[in-house]
Each structure stands twice: as C-alpha cells, then as structure tokens.
Design a protein around this motif. Sequence first.
Motif, short mmCIF file in Angstrom:
data_model
loop_
_atom_site.label_atom_id
_atom_site.label_comp_id
_atom_site.label_asym_id
_atom_site.label_seq_id
_atom_site.Cartn_x
_atom_site.Cartn_y
_atom_site.Cartn_z
N ASP A 1 39.40 34.48 32.77
CA ASP A 1 38.73 35.71 32.31
C ASP A 1 39.62 36.96 32.38
O ASP A 1 39.14 38.06 32.62
N VAL B 1 28.15 34.64 34.39
CA VAL B 1 29.35 35.45 34.65
C VAL B 1 29.25 36.08 36.04
O VAL B 1 30.22 36.06 36.81
N LEU C 1 33.12 40.28 28.03
CA LEU C 1 33.03 38.82 27.92
C LEU C 1 31.91 38.38 26.99
O LEU C 1 32.04 37.37 26.29
#
Length: 145
Positions: free
Chosen positions: A78, A40, A25
Amino acid sequence: MGETDGYVFDDDPTRVDLEALWQFLGSSAYWGRWRGREDVEKQVLSSWRVVGCYTDQGAMVGFARALSDGCALAYLADLYILPAHRGRGLGRRLVDVMIEQGPGQGFRWMLHTADAHELYRRFGFAKPDDTFMERPGEHSRPAAT
C-alpha cells in the motif's frame, strides 16, 4: 523519523489518517480495490510497521505499510504518494524510511507492484530467485473471460 523539504516521515501508527488513506486506496489505487474501508483499517492496525509522509501542516500525503515475522522477512504494501506531491523524491524517501531506517533493514523484503520498478530496484528489489514460490489468491488472479 525525519524531514525532507517540508515533509515529515513518521512511523507512529496513531498518526495515520485512516480517512485520507481510504480516500486514496478506495478511489485511486489500482491494487486491492476489492477491499472495503473496514478491511483497510484492520490491515493498518495489524501491520508490523506503518510509515506516513506528512506535510508540515500535518496532512498525510503518502503512506506505506509492512507485514513481517519480525525476524527475517517483510512484505511492503500500500505504498503511495498523492499525485500533487510526486516528483519530489518522497516515494524514494518513504521506501528508505520503511526499509533502510527501520527495524527490518536486513530482512528479505517482498512486494507485488505493476509500477515504480525503477524505484524499488534502487533498494535491491529484483525478480525472485529459484527459492521463491507463491500461490496467487482469488483477487490476484486474472478475471475469467
């Protein structure tokens, strides 16, 4: 949760490899690049559901998370499969495990994505109907020129 050709799908949040997730990410994902590692981690810990895709040696090579009210709607976020593991149907399997095999099977699912539209269409995703509105946040608006 299930196995596909040497890959295991698991919704145990304690199994998520936060370092591997952050590596993808934070460097490869086109979305949410404004987030820090701590953001995150908080998002994963507060997610309604997470599903990881792992090799038979235990390395996490894919991930998806969902936010939900637990009753009627959920947001898919995600989702990725590492490039070296793509082309094996793992993305399709990851979406299937998250949506069709999870507790949110009958929910109204939402997502924002610039790619993989054909994958998501297979699971019933389409342009929203007239009942859906959204207010974009500062990170989703185009940069001023």
